[in-house]
Design a protein around this motif. Structure first.
Motif, PDB file in Angstrom:
ATOM      1  N   ASP A  45       3.874   4.273  -1.953  1.00 18.43           N
ATOM      2  CA  ASP A  45       4.078   3.062  -1.148  1.00 18.43           C
ATOM      3  C   ASP A  45       2.866   2.766  -0.272  1.00 18.43           C
ATOM      4  O   ASP A  45       2.403   1.624  -0.204  1.00 18.43           O
ATOM      5  N   SER A  46       2.354   3.784   0.421  1.00 19.07           N
ATOM      6  CA  SER A  46       1.194   3.567   1.282  1.00 19.07           C
ATOM      7  C   SER A  46      -0.098   3.518   0.482  1.00 19.07           C
ATOM      8  O   SER A  46      -1.014   2.764   0.815  1.00 19.07           O
ATOM      9  N   PHE A  47      -0.193   4.291  -0.598  1.00 20.11           N
ATOM     10  CA  PHE A  47      -1.411   4.326  -1.400  1.00 20.11           C
ATOM     11  C   PHE A  47      -1.707   2.952  -1.996  1.00 20.11           C
ATOM     12  O   PHE A  47      -2.875   2.554  -2.110  1.00 20.11           O
ATOM     13  N   PHE A  48      -0.658   2.233  -2.391  1.00 20.47           N
ATOM     14  CA  PHE A  48      -0.830   0.911  -2.997  1.00 20.47           C
ATOM     15  C   PHE A  48      -0.385  -0.215  -2.059  1.00 20.47           C
ATOM     16  O   PHE A  48      -0.046  -1.306  -2.517  1.00 20.47           O
ATOM     17  N   GLN A  49      -0.365   0.041  -0.772  1.00 21.48           N
ATOM     18  CA  GLN A  49       0.065  -0.993   0.161  1.00 21.48           C
ATOM     19  C   GLN A  49      -0.890  -2.186   0.128  1.00 21.48           C
ATOM     20  O   GLN A  49      -2.083  -2.046  -0.162  1.00 21.48           O
ATOM     21  N   ALA A  50      -0.347  -3.352   0.427  1.00 23.74           N
ATOM     22  CA  ALA A  50      -1.165  -4.555   0.531  1.00 23.74           C
ATOM     23  C   ALA A  50      -1.790  -4.579   1.923  1.00 23.74           C
ATOM     24  O   ALA A  50      -1.152  -4.992   2.895  1.00 23.74           O
ATOM     25  N   VAL A  51      -3.014  -4.101   2.036  1.00 27.64           N
ATOM     26  CA  VAL A  51      -3.688  -3.995   3.325  1.00 27.64           C
ATOM     27  C   VAL A  51      -3.956  -5.383   3.885  1.00 27.64           C
ATOM     28  O   VAL A  51      -4.415  -6.278   3.178  1.00 27.64           O
ATOM     29  N   GLY A  52      -3.647  -5.559   5.167  1.00 30.93           N
ATOM     30  CA  GLY A  52      -3.930  -6.824   5.832  1.00 30.93           C
ATOM     31  C   GLY A  52      -2.741  -7.735   6.001  1.00 30.93           C
ATOM     32  O   GLY A  52      -2.851  -8.784   6.639  1.00 30.93           O
ATOM     33  N   LEU A  53      -1.570  -7.349   5.429  1.00 31.77           N
ATOM     34  CA  LEU A  53      -0.375  -8.171   5.614  1.00 31.77           C
ATOM     35  C   LEU A  53       0.131  -8.047   7.046  1.00 31.77           C
ATOM     36  O   LEU A  53      -0.092  -7.037   7.710  1.00 31.77           O
ATOM     37  N   PRO A  54       0.835  -9.065   7.563  1.00 31.82           N
ATOM     38  CA  PRO A  54       1.418  -8.967   8.910  1.00 31.82           C
ATOM     39  C   PRO A  54       2.370  -7.782   8.996  1.00 31.82           C
ATOM     40  O   PRO A  54       2.967  -7.368   7.990  1.00 31.82           O
TER      41      PRO A  54
ATOM     42  N   PRO B   6       7.550  -4.970   2.527  1.00 32.98           N
ATOM     43  CA  PRO B   6       6.678  -4.086   1.748  1.00 32.98           C
ATOM     44  C   PRO B   6       6.772  -4.387   0.262  1.00 32.98           C
ATOM     45  O   PRO B   6       7.822  -4.794  -0.246  1.00 32.98           O
ATOM     46  N   GLN B   7       5.654  -4.196  -0.437  1.00 40.09           N
ATOM     47  CA  GLN B   7       5.625  -4.425  -1.872  1.00 40.09           C
ATOM     48  C   GLN B   7       5.911  -3.125  -2.603  1.00 40.09           C
ATOM     49  O   GLN B   7       5.489  -2.049  -2.180  1.00 40.09           O
ATOM     50  N   ALA B   8       6.629  -3.237  -3.718  1.00 42.34           N
ATOM     51  CA  ALA B   8       6.935  -2.049  -4.513  1.00 42.34           C
ATOM     52  C   ALA B   8       5.664  -1.559  -5.200  1.00 42.34           C
ATOM     53  O   ALA B   8       4.864  -2.358  -5.688  1.00 42.34           O
ATOM     54  N   PRO B   9       5.432  -0.245  -5.221  1.00 42.98           N
ATOM     55  CA  PRO B   9       4.240   0.275  -5.906  1.00 42.98           C
ATOM     56  C   PRO B   9       4.339   0.055  -7.396  1.00 42.98           C
ATOM     57  O   PRO B   9       5.440  -0.046  -7.962  1.00 42.98           O
ATOM     58  N   PRO B  10       3.212  -0.038  -8.095  1.00 42.24           N
ATOM     59  CA  PRO B  10       3.240  -0.269  -9.545  1.00 42.24           C
ATOM     60  C   PRO B  10       3.781   0.941 -10.297  1.00 42.24           C
ATOM     61  O   PRO B  10       3.647   2.084  -9.855  1.00 42.24           O
ATOM     62  N   ASP B  11       4.387   0.683 -11.446  1.00 45.23           N
ATOM     63  CA  ASP B  11       4.900   1.763 -12.291  1.00 45.23           C
ATOM     64  C   ASP B  11       3.811   2.369 -13.167  1.00 45.23           C
ATOM     65  O   ASP B  11       3.845   3.572 -13.464  1.00 45.23           O
ATOM     66  N   ASP B  12       2.881   1.531 -13.623  1.00 48.84           N
ATOM     67  CA  ASP B  12       1.899   1.961 -14.614  1.00 48.84           C
ATOM     68  C   ASP B  12       0.530   2.108 -13.951  1.00 48.84           C
ATOM     69  O   ASP B  12      -0.126   1.115 -13.622  1.00 48.84           O
ATOM     70  N   VAL B  13       0.131   3.357 -13.763  1.00 45.02           N
ATOM     71  CA  VAL B  13      -1.088   3.666 -13.009  1.00 45.02           C
ATOM     72  C   VAL B  13      -1.885   4.741 -13.737  1.00 45.02           C
ATOM     73  O   VAL B  13      -1.325   5.729 -14.218  1.00 45.02           O
ATOM     74  N   LEU B  14      -3.198   4.517 -13.797  1.00 44.85           N
ATOM     75  CA  LEU B  14      -4.132   5.544 -14.247  1.00 44.85           C
ATOM     76  C   LEU B  14      -5.078   5.877 -13.100  1.00 44.85           C
ATOM     77  O   LEU B  14      -5.478   4.996 -12.336  1.00 44.85           O
TER      78      LEU B  14
END
Length: 290
Positions: free
Chosen positions: A178-187, A192-200
């Motif tokens: 959740d924090s690793f893929f957070q949308a930095v800069g949002l109010p 919060p945005q859901a983290p992606p499922d498919d990651v390399l």
């Protein structure tokens, strides 16, 4: 003089009562002192545990067109840090793998580039499951979606460019996705945005060789972040620690205005802890004062 005579007469004629009063007052003061010490210790303990559970203190995302060296210099002037890593994020159209007689393909995903020292500096971010901890890694969910395992090849579908094949070396888990893929800069109050499922995850040098060209034609699909662990020399009290960390972030924002965005994970965790510490303080005072 009257007070001295009163005390002298009380000790002379009613020594038992005066001694009992003195002992009672001493016990009351000792109890209040013990409660105060316990509250102070519990607050310091809460701060310590909260800090230990933050995988990355700051995620500083560089605005396209700004020199990363400029932002790094500003961070060094704003505060001391004990760990500093450059991390690349790339949006991809999808991932594809052929296993056996079938072909699996995912929707949009993320490919992240990290240095060889990242896992040493931020060990909590990744947890190895199977295979090698080095090379191109896939998350557990992505491996399940593509039916792949270490040794299999995956095609990365880049927007506007031919696909690139990479060999999977291992499967990992992201405990703090959740924090690793957070949308930095949002109010702060944004959902919060859901983290992606498919990651390399791949070495940063390999990431640059694959996605530097994509950055030229689709700069909106590429992001660079600095992951920072700042010096933890701040007050033990959760509220004072939060104010200190927030002040450092405000100082950095003033230095990098318009050139980068900050994800202050440490302040977010301390904000929750200081509320818990305040509740515990009020509770103990109401229980102890009577």
């Amino acid at each position: 003089m009257m007070i001295i005579k009163w005390f002298k007469g009380s000790f002379t004629k009613r020594p038992g009562r005066m001694l009992g009063a003195i002992v009672g007052i001493a016990i009351t003061m000792a109890l209040l002192s013990a409660i105060g010490s316990f509250i102070s210790y519990s607050g310091a303990s809460m701060t310590s545990r909260a800090i230990q559970n933050v995988p990355v203190d700051w995620q500083v995302q560089i605005v396209p067109g700004i020199s990363p060296d400029t932002v790094r210099t500003a961070i060094a002037k704003a505060t001391k840090f004990s760990a500093f890593e450059t991390t690349g994020y790339a949006d991809v159209k999808g991932l594809e793998a052929k296993t056996g007689n079938s072909t699996q393909q995912t929707g949009p995903g993320k490919v992240v580039g990290i240095s060889d020292t990242y896992r040493k500096n931020f060990p909590a971010e990744f947890r190895s499951l199977i295979g090698s901890p080095a090379g191109v890694l896939t998350t557990q969910q992505c491996a399940a979606n593509l039916h792949i395992q270490p040794g299999d090849n995956v095609n990365i579908q880049r927007p506007g460019l031919p696909p690139v094949a990479v060999k999977i070396a291992g499967v990992i888990e992201l405990p703090f996705a959740d924090s690793f893929f957070q949308a930095v800069g949002l109010p702060p109050n944004a959902a919060p945005q859901a983290p992606p499922d498919d990651v390399l995850i791949m070495p940063l040098t390999q990431w640059h060789s694959i996605f530097d060209e994509q950055a030229k034609i689709r700069p909106d699909s590429i992001r660079t972040q600095f992951h920072v662990r700042i010096d933890h020399n701040f007050p033990a009290d959760p509220n004072a620690a939060y104010i200190h960390v927030q002040r450092l972030a405000n100082n950095l924002e003033a230095r990098i205005a318009g050139s980068a965005l900050i994800g202050n994970n440490l302040a977010a965790r301390l904000s929750t802890v200081r509320a818990d510490a305040l509740y515990a303080r009020v509770l103990f005072l109401f229980l102890g004062l009577p």
